[in-house]
Design a protein around this motif. Structure first.
Motif, PDB file in Angstrom:
ATOM      1  N   ILE A   5      28.393 -11.718   3.657  1.00 23.50           N
ATOM      2  CA  ILE A   5      28.765 -10.743   4.684  1.00 23.50           C
ATOM      3  C   ILE A   5      30.209 -10.323   4.449  1.00 23.50           C
ATOM      4  CG2 ILE A   5      29.080 -10.322   7.148  1.00 23.50           C
ATOM      5  CD1 ILE A   5      26.940 -12.407   7.690  1.00 23.50           C
ATOM      6  N   PHE A   6      30.428  -9.036   4.204  1.00 29.70           N
ATOM      7  CA  PHE A   6      31.756  -8.482   3.940  1.00 29.70           C
ATOM      8  C   PHE A   6      32.166  -7.670   5.162  1.00 29.70           C
ATOM      9  CE2 PHE A   6      34.393  -5.868   0.620  1.00 29.70           C
ATOM     10  CZ  PHE A   6      35.545  -6.176   1.320  1.00 29.70           C
ATOM     11  N   MET A   7      33.084  -8.219   5.959  1.00 29.95           N
ATOM     12  CA  MET A   7      33.586  -7.529   7.154  1.00 29.95           C
ATOM     13  C   MET A   7      34.858  -6.772   6.792  1.00 29.95           C
ATOM     14  SD  MET A   7      33.199  -6.921  10.437  1.00 29.95           S
ATOM     15  CE  MET A   7      32.354  -8.168  11.391  1.00 29.95           C
ATOM     16  N   VAL A   8      34.807  -5.456   6.839  1.00 26.50           N
ATOM     17  CA  VAL A   8      35.941  -4.607   6.482  1.00 26.50           C
ATOM     18  C   VAL A   8      36.830  -4.413   7.707  1.00 26.50           C
ATOM     19  CG1 VAL A   8      36.651  -2.376   5.553  1.00 26.50           C
ATOM     20  CG2 VAL A   8      34.500  -3.406   4.795  1.00 26.50           C
ATOM     21  N   GLY A   9      38.071  -4.904   7.645  1.00 24.96           N
ATOM     22  CA  GLY A   9      38.984  -4.781   8.779  1.00 24.96           C
ATOM     23  C   GLY A   9      39.292  -6.101   9.452  1.00 24.96           C
ATOM     24  N   GLY A  10      38.811  -7.198   8.885  1.00 21.50           N
ATOM     25  CA  GLY A  10      39.128  -8.520   9.418  1.00 21.50           C
ATOM     26  C   GLY A  10      37.959  -9.176  10.118  1.00 21.50           C
ATOM     27  N   VAL A  11      37.844 -10.499   9.950  1.00 18.05           N
ATOM     28  CA  VAL A  11      36.792 -11.280  10.595  1.00 18.05           C
ATOM     29  C   VAL A  11      37.443 -12.392  11.405  1.00 18.05           C
ATOM     30  CG1 VAL A  11      36.492 -12.974   8.722  1.00 18.05           C
ATOM     31  CG2 VAL A  11      34.537 -12.389  10.178  1.00 18.05           C
ATOM     32  N   THR A  12      36.777 -12.866  12.454  1.00 19.38           N
ATOM     33  CA  THR A  12      37.344 -13.893  13.323  1.00 19.38           C
ATOM     34  C   THR A  12      36.690 -15.250  13.058  1.00 19.38           C
ATOM     35  OG1 THR A  12      35.747 -13.599  15.116  1.00 19.38           O
ATOM     36  CG2 THR A  12      37.676 -12.138  15.104  1.00 19.38           C
ATOM     37  N   TYR A  13      37.401 -16.309  13.444  1.00 23.41           N
ATOM     38  CA  TYR A  13      36.836 -17.650  13.307  1.00 23.41           C
ATOM     39  C   TYR A  13      35.636 -17.842  14.226  1.00 23.41           C
ATOM     40  CZ  TYR A  13      40.356 -19.670  10.185  1.00 23.41           C
ATOM     41  OH  TYR A  13      41.132 -19.975   9.090  1.00 23.41           O
ATOM     42  N   ALA A  14      35.585 -17.120  15.341  1.00 24.81           N
ATOM     43  CA  ALA A  14      34.431 -17.210  16.234  1.00 24.81           C
ATOM     44  C   ALA A  14      33.175 -16.672  15.539  1.00 24.81           C
ATOM     45  CB  ALA A  14      34.695 -16.429  17.523  1.00 24.81           C
ATOM     46  N   GLU A  15      33.312 -15.555  14.826  1.00 24.40           N
ATOM     47  CA  GLU A  15      32.175 -14.999  14.090  1.00 24.40           C
ATOM     48  C   GLU A  15      31.746 -15.940  12.970  1.00 24.40           C
ATOM     49  OE1 GLU A  15      32.693 -10.195  14.289  1.00 24.40           O
ATOM     50  OE2 GLU A  15      34.385 -11.304  13.436  1.00 24.40           O
ATOM     51  N   ILE A  16      32.723 -16.557  12.320  1.00 20.59           N
ATOM     52  CA  ILE A  16      32.406 -17.516  11.254  1.00 20.59           C
ATOM     53  C   ILE A  16      31.647 -18.712  11.825  1.00 20.59           C
ATOM     54  CG2 ILE A  16      33.427 -19.135   9.598  1.00 20.59           C
ATOM     55  CD1 ILE A  16      35.722 -17.088   9.245  1.00 20.59           C
ATOM     56  N   ALA A  17      32.096 -19.215  12.995  1.00 25.23           N
ATOM     57  CA  ALA A  17      31.423 -20.350  13.630  1.00 25.23           C
ATOM     58  C   ALA A  17      29.983 -19.991  14.003  1.00 25.23           C
ATOM     59  CB  ALA A  17      32.199 -20.785  14.870  1.00 25.23           C
ATOM     60  N   GLY A  61      18.751 -23.219   7.717  1.00 27.81           N
ATOM     61  CA  GLY A  61      18.802 -23.865   6.411  1.00 27.81           C
ATOM     62  C   GLY A  61      19.243 -22.925   5.305  1.00 27.81           C
ATOM     63  N   ALA A  62      19.838 -21.788   5.682  1.00 33.13           N
ATOM     64  CA  ALA A  62      20.283 -20.795   4.704  1.00 33.13           C
ATOM     65  C   ALA A  62      21.766 -21.006   4.368  1.00 33.13           C
ATOM     66  CB  ALA A  62      20.060 -19.389   5.246  1.00 33.13           C
ATOM     67  N   LYS A  63      22.275 -20.178   3.469  1.00 31.58           N
ATOM     68  CA  LYS A  63      23.686 -20.216   3.082  1.00 31.58           C
ATOM     69  C   LYS A  63      24.299 -18.858   3.365  1.00 31.58           C
ATOM     70  CE  LYS A  63      27.524 -21.554   1.101  1.00 31.58           C
ATOM     71  NZ  LYS A  63      28.398 -22.531   1.769  1.00 31.58           N
ATOM     72  N   ILE A  64      25.402 -18.846   4.141  1.00 27.95           N
ATOM     73  CA  ILE A  64      26.096 -17.598   4.461  1.00 27.95           C
ATOM     74  C   ILE A  64      27.547 -17.702   3.998  1.00 27.95           C
ATOM     75  CG2 ILE A  64      26.849 -16.041   6.295  1.00 27.95           C
ATOM     76  CD1 ILE A  64      24.487 -16.958   7.965  1.00 27.95           C
ATOM     77  N   VAL A  65      27.985 -16.735   3.216  1.00 28.41           N
ATOM     78  CA  VAL A  65      29.383 -16.649   2.768  1.00 28.41           C
ATOM     79  C   VAL A  65      30.021 -15.456   3.460  1.00 28.41           C
ATOM     80  CG1 VAL A  65      30.929 -16.351   0.800  1.00 28.41           C
ATOM     81  CG2 VAL A  65      28.827 -17.678   0.532  1.00 28.41           C
ATOM     82  N   ILE A  66      31.170 -15.682   4.091  1.00 30.92           N
ATOM     83  CA  ILE A  66      31.893 -14.610   4.786  1.00 30.92           C
ATOM     84  C   ILE A  66      33.065 -14.158   3.931  1.00 30.92           C
ATOM     85  CG2 ILE A  66      33.116 -13.953   6.888  1.00 30.92           C
ATOM     86  CD1 ILE A  66      30.310 -14.728   7.516  1.00 30.92           C
ATOM     87  N   LEU A  67      33.159 -12.858   3.692  1.00 34.37           N
ATOM     88  CA  LEU A  67      34.268 -12.271   2.942  1.00 34.37           C
ATOM     89  C   LEU A  67      34.935 -11.206   3.798  1.00 34.37           C
ATOM     90  CD1 LEU A  67      35.917 -11.501   0.335  1.00 34.37           C
ATOM     91  CD2 LEU A  67      33.981 -10.046  -0.301  1.00 34.37           C
ATOM     92  N   SER A  68      36.272 -11.180   3.810  1.00 35.90           N
ATOM     93  CA  SER A  68      36.989 -10.134   4.531  1.00 35.90           C
ATOM     94  C   SER A  68      38.365  -9.951   3.911  1.00 35.90           C
ATOM     95  CB  SER A  68      37.118 -10.487   6.015  1.00 35.90           C
ATOM     96  OG  SER A  68      37.634  -9.392   6.748  1.00 35.90           O
ATOM     97  N   ASP A  69      39.049  -8.897   4.363  1.00 36.63           N
ATOM     98  CA  ASP A  69      40.410  -8.671   3.877  1.00 36.63           C
ATOM     99  C   ASP A  69      41.390  -9.626   4.539  1.00 36.63           C
ATOM    100  OD1 ASP A  69      41.361  -6.847   6.420  1.00 36.63           O
ATOM    101  OD2 ASP A  69      39.359  -6.310   5.748  1.00 36.63           O
ATOM    102  N   LYS A  70      41.023 -10.180   5.722  1.00 36.89           N
ATOM    103  CA  LYS A  70      41.903 -11.111   6.420  1.00 36.89           C
ATOM    104  C   LYS A  70      41.131 -11.770   7.572  1.00 36.89           C
ATOM    105  CE  LYS A  70      46.780 -11.256   7.845  1.00 36.89           C
ATOM    106  NZ  LYS A  70      47.237 -12.068   6.724  1.00 36.89           N
ATOM    107  N   ILE A  71      41.528 -13.000   7.909  1.00 36.69           N
ATOM    108  CA  ILE A  71      40.975 -13.641   9.103  1.00 36.69           C
ATOM    109  C   ILE A  71      41.907 -13.318  10.267  1.00 36.69           C
ATOM    110  CG2 ILE A  71      40.353 -15.815  10.193  1.00 36.69           C
ATOM    111  CD1 ILE A  71      39.590 -16.894   7.508  1.00 36.69           C
TER     112      ILE A  71
END
Length: 596
Positions: free
Chosen positions: A552-564, A574-584
């Motif tokens: 998941i590539f969030m353009v404009g920043g991602v929050t720790y709440a969304e990551i949690a 049972g899946a794998k999710i990788v979070i990518l963004s320009d900044k937390i």
């Protein structure tokens, strides 16, 4: 090699790129770093690595610079005109116009230098004296499943100033990442900038080539603009990592606050400046097992976990006093160091938890009640009154502006209410904030003011907010983001991602990821996502996902709440999710960008 090891090795590619730049000078050299670039650079390479690449001394960029004698010097700064001019002025003051040195002064610009940097050098006659280099590091692996480019001002540039200058850098970052993990066959892009990034990746593939990996380590990718889900950034979070970022501010996955670095005291009204406890630790589950256990817990559970761990330490201390000589020897050799490390971690987290309680405790529950009413679309007049009262009692402009923006996104304020609030805001915090009104319009929080015009097609000239009240609740209901009974959400052992906001709201990216990972029919996915706005879905026989993993590539920043919330979804599916963004980021970061 598994996916996590591949992501951890991205820094090795960045090192190779930086080494190529530094090797331009074979002799020993000095490096001068912009202060804000130090933290992310530490994620790329350490002092030891720099020394091994011929760097003799490392300096911090300050108004006055030391003498570099005959050694070459590399400045490293972010792509910022003011910082660039500061560096150029320093260099200009040290050189002789009659006999300027060659191959001595270099400026490394992260992520790349802009054309007008060269124009500046030409105007000053320094084009042949100062060499410019672009350095774009690969995404930094901050924690398990978290990648960040750690680039400042991306949100401000794209969403507030409507400036596309840095958009190609995000495209290149994604294109580079594909060479490591492979290009997935299922791709979703939501929003103007996400679609542009996808188009630019296509151009890069056409011009510079595609990765040669037949199978991707990722089953699918979702690109989404920040403005598609503002509430997830504006709501007060409830998880430990998110609250750390709210109270302390986390930079590049590091939470650090020194007692001597006291914040500038503002004029106190009703809230005095609350002293923060000094802490210093990395938000890295692999290095801090205590953090790994509590990072995604709801905060009310964190204190009880830390209390239990403290009791275990005390029990261990008592037991060590009753050990025989051989047992003491074994304890010192095998367990003592681990116990000391665990004690340090627990102490840091206890101090941080105490500060969170002191800073947020006075208004946390009231704030959550108001936010709950906002999300449920009830008590609009009371909510607006609470926001206006905040102008009188809060010292921080970000706190009240953040609640105002949440109201604008959800309950749609009238033009008179917007004018009333903004007039009071400017009177309270100064007319220097007045320009932020334009940023609020550009970001889609408030509509463009209607100006009398003779044009018949007036509607086409009005910039409407991205989400008005009806549209927000329509989309939230379509994606089931608002639980009907928040009080029934189990915060201790959560099974619903809304727990990150106390049970009142589920982040949009979590619901989209859930649909994709659970193989919801593709027509249903298209129908639901189509209601959000500009959308692209590419399915090269990749859906249902061949691998139960998602980027998941969030353009404009991602929050720790969304990551949690995504971490919980991983556990449940049972899946794998990788979070990518320009900044937390957190909500206050967005407000600071609007007011800066």
């Amino acid at each position: 090699m598994d996916l996590n090891r591949k992501l951890s090795s991205l820094q090795e590619i960045s090192k190779a790129q930086l080494s190529k730049i530094l090797s331009i000078v074979t002799a020993t050299k000095y490096v001068v770093l912009e202060p804000s670039i130090i933290r992310p650079l530490e994620r790329v390479c350490g002092v030891k690595w720099l020394k091994s690449n011929g760097v003799e001394k490392i300096f911090k960029l300050e108004p006055t610079c030391p003498s570099f004698e005959n050694s070459s010097v590399f400045y490293m700064i972010f792509s910022n005109l003011a910082k660039f001019r500061q560096v150029v002025d320093q260099i200009h003051s040290q050189i002789s116009q009659d006999n300027p040195p060659k191959n001595k002064y270099h400026i490394i610009v992260v992520p790349r230098y802009l054309n007008y940097f060269q124009d500046e050098l030409e105007e000053l006659g320094l084009y042949s004296v100062i060499k410019l280099h672009s350095f774009q590091w690969f995404p930094l692996h901050l924690d398990t499943g978290i990648l960040s480019l750690e680039l400042p001002n991306i949100y401000k540039s794209l969403f507030l100033q409507l400036d596309y200058t840095f958009l190609p850098l995000l495209s290149r970052a994604l294109w580079n990442l594909f060479f490591v993990i492979g290009k997935p066959r299922f791709i979703v892009a939501l929003g103007e900038y996400s679609n542009k990034i996808l188009s630019q990746v296509d151009i890069l593939i056409e011009d510079k080539g595609d990765c040669d990996k037949l199978d991707s380590d990722i089953g699918g990718i979702v690109l989404i603009d920040r403005n598609f889900d503002y509430p997830s950034a504006l709501l007060t979070p409830g998880t430990y990592a998110a609250l750390l970022n709210e109270v302390y501010g986390v930079t590049c996955g590091i939470c650090e606050y020194k007692e001597e670095s006291v914040d500038e005291k503002k004029e106190d009204r009703l809230h005095p400046v609350i002293k923060k406890q000094p802490v210093n630790f990395m938000l890295d589950s692999n290095q801090d097992l205590v953090y790994a256990d509590i990072k995604n817990r709801y905060f009310t559970e964190v204190t009880s976990v830390l209390s239990t761990l403290t009791k275990q330490l005390k029990t261990e201390k008592v037991q060590s006093k009753e050990m025989a000589l051989d047992e003491i020897k074994s304890y010192v050799q095998n367990k003592l160091q681990a116990t000391k490390s665990r004690k340090k971690c627990i102490t840091n987290h206890l101090l941080a938890a105490e500060t969170i309680i002191n800073v947020l405790g006075s208004r946390y529950e009231t704030q959550q009640e108001v936010e709950s009413d906002i999300i449920k679309n009830t008590n609009k007049s009371t909510n607006f009154s609470y926001a206006e009262e905040g102008l009188c009692v809060e010292d921080d402009a970000c706190v009240t502006l953040r609640l105002f923006c949440l109201l604008c996104v959800t309950q749609k304020l009238s033009e008179s209410e917007v004018k009333s609030f903004w007039r009071k805001f400017v009177h309270q915090f100064g007319f220097s904030c007045s320009f932020a009104h334009r940023y609020l319009i550009n970001a889609g929080f408030i509509p463009e003011p209607i100006v009398a015009s003779s044009s018949l097609n007036l509607q086409s000239k009005i910039r409407l907010p991205k989400f008005i009240s009806n549209e927000f609740y329509s989309n939230a209901n379509r994606f089931k983001q608002i639980p009907p009974n928040p009080e029934k959400i189990n915060l201790k052992f959560p099974t619903c991602a809304s727990y990150v906001f106390g049970g009142i709201y589920i982040p949009l990216i979590t619901q989209i990821a859930s649909m994709i990972l659970n193989a919801t029919p593709i027509d249903e996915i298209k129908s639901k996502l189509g209601g959000l706005g500009l959308m692209t879905i590419r399915n090269d026989m990749g859906f249902p996902l061949q691998r139960r993993s998602l980027l998941i590539f969030m353009v404009g920043g991602v929050t720790y709440a969304e990551i949690a919330a995504c971490n919980l979804l991983e556990t449940l599916t049972g899946a794998k999710i990788v979070i990518l963004s320009d900044k937390i980021i957190n909500g206050n970061n967005l407000m600071k960008e609007i007011l800066s």
